[in-house]
Design an enzyme around this catalytic site. Structure first.
Site, PDB file in Angstrom:
ATOM      1  CD  GLU A 202      -1.896   2.277   1.551  1.00  0.00           C
ATOM      2  OE1 GLU A 202      -1.472   3.034   0.629  1.00  0.00           O
ATOM      3  OE2 GLU A 202      -1.965   2.607   2.664  1.00  0.00           O
ATOM      4  CB  CYS A 236      -1.120   7.433   1.386  1.00  0.00           C
ATOM      5  SG  CYS A 236      -2.387   6.082   2.231  1.00  0.00           S
TER       6      CYS A 236
END
Length: 449
Positions: A202, A236
């Site tokens: 991720e 993010c």
């Protein structure tokens, strides 16, 4: 120790999985204030951002607890008619991979370490936790509490920095889950390749946001201002840049400025709701993206205070410093566009991002953006909140990562899908040689549908 315990099959039972989820829940709730205090000590996270690091993992724990029977149950699948008519059965069994290394990031050091661990434990995998060393207060709390709540054969923790991560990556884990930068993600993937270990990465990227002429500009301004400045932009999935139709661009900029002032005041440095950068180095890095003659709001920064003010750059251009990489800080380039096809085409030339957002009342515009631009996940007429919904698989694509988790997707990702064809004892499929005098088409008919 963990591998030996896993080989005993102790983690494959429902009771073991529920026990681990209950222990994790107690570790969070028994020490709620200590967790939130640690987040504040590490980089000044405000109360709301502290609390969602507890609430979101709790939601995932509840999902798996409520759905574990269905997730663990063997899944019957349809077979070609020729096999089904003779009593054959197709079944998928989900079995845990084994000992799983979870390496967490600094920006959400509880949530983004525990959410992957929750999926791994629900799927029956023992877990080794590696919290970020750049959030020392949170890492110390993990090191203290994990041994108090868990048998080390089930969940263990290793703290430290680069040397400790390098040592861990030399071990033959059965699965690795990494959240962090693309640069380190490549290191993790290379190490995993030595043992052919499956991974979920991720990562991140420069996340695009599109605002067209039909958009509710006030709504767009509020969501973008919040989504880009929460955790001081160190998220993010934060909007990385905004492409606004030229007919509404000036009006949009004024509304974003108003939204930021309403949320953080005229001096965000004094706001209890605005976090700090994780390090002096990161404050300096993010400040370097600011082009002075583009500043329409903000621009102030202090390396010593790890502070960068919420900053709007307008009108920004595709070749600007802030457009060359993920900003990961509270600096937002705003670009004007005229033609939807042109701006979508330009976005598609960039690395595939983890998230993307579109603000429009025109469903056709939203659908065109969604189907044309490749990204991990996102929202229409809001930002960031898709990653709080356990039924929506979360993860990246291309340079922003690989693999998805949350909910059923997380359970499946952390499980080996073992496919079984079960034949009745009294049914023989003649697939054996010699074939010279046999009807080949008839032999293959049961598999032809």
């Amino acid at each position: 120790m963990q591998n030996d315990a896993f080989q005993s099959d102790r983690s494959k039972t429902k009771a073991w999985r529920l026990d681990q989820l209950e222990k994790l829940e107690r570790m969070l709730l028994d020490n709620r204030e200590r967790w939130t205090d640690a987040l504040y000590k590490d980089f000044g996270k405000p109360p709301f951002e502290q609390e969602f690091e507890i609430v979101v993992p709790m939601g995932n724990i509840n999902y798996y607890r409520d759905n574990l029977d269905d997730l663990m149950a063997p899944e019957p699948v349809a077979l070609p008619a020729g096999l089904a008519e003779t009593g054959h059965e197709g079944v998928i069994h989900r079995e845990p991979f084994g000992v799983t290394l979870v390496i967490g990031p600094f920006n959400a050091p509880i949530l983004l370490l525990l959410d992957p661990a929750i999926a791994a434990l629900a799927a029956g995998n023992p877990v080794m936790l590696k919290p970020a060393n750049t959030t020392p207060a949170t890492a110390r709390l993990f090191a203290e509490l994990v041994p108090k709540y868990f048998d080390p054969r089930d969940v263990a923790v290793v703290t430290g920095g680069r040397d400790e991560i390098s040592a861990l990556l030399e071990l033959p884990f059965d699965f690795i889950f990494f959240t962090g930068s693309s640069k380190v993600g490549k290191v993790v993937m290379r190490a995993a390749a030595e043992h052919l270990t499956p991974v979920i990465l991720e990562l991140g990227g420069q996340n695009p946001t599109l605002v067209d002429t039909s958009a509710d500009l006030e709504r767009a301004a509020d969501y973008i201002a919040w989504g880009q400045n929460a955790i001081s932009g160190q998220w993010c999935i934060a909007p990385g840049y905004v492409c606004v139709h030229e007919d509404v661009a000036d009006a949009f900029v004024e509304k974003v400025k108003a939204s930021i002032r309403r949320m953080y005041g005229d001096d965000p440095k004094k706001s209890p709701d605005f976090a700090r950068m994780i390090s002096e180095k990161d404050a300096e890095r993010v400040a370097s993206y600011i082009v002075e003659d583009q500043i329409v709001l903000g621009g102030r920064h202090s390396k010593a205070d790890r502070y960068v003010e919420p900053t709007l750059l307008y009108p920004a251009g595709w070749s600007d410093p802030a457009m060359q990489q993920e900003i990961f800080g509270p600096v937002l380039p705003i670009l004007r566009y005229r033609d939807l096809a042109d701006v979508v085409g330009r976005i598609k030339t960039l690395d595939k991002p983890l998230a993307a957002y579109v603000f429009s009342r025109d469903r056709a515009v939203a659908e065109r953006f969604i189907h044309s631009v490749s990204f991990g996940g996102g929202c229409v007429n809001m930002t960031n909140l898709h990653c709080w919904v356990d039924s929506l698989p979360f993860g990246g694509v291309g340079s922003s990562g690989m693999g998805k988790y949350y909910g059923k997707a997380g359970f499946d990702a952390l499980s080996n899908l073992k496919s079984m064809l079960v034949s009745p004892v009294d049914q023989l499929l003649d697939v054996f040689p010699p074939y010279v005098e046999k009807d080949i088409e008839k032999l293959l008919a049961p598999f032809a549908g």
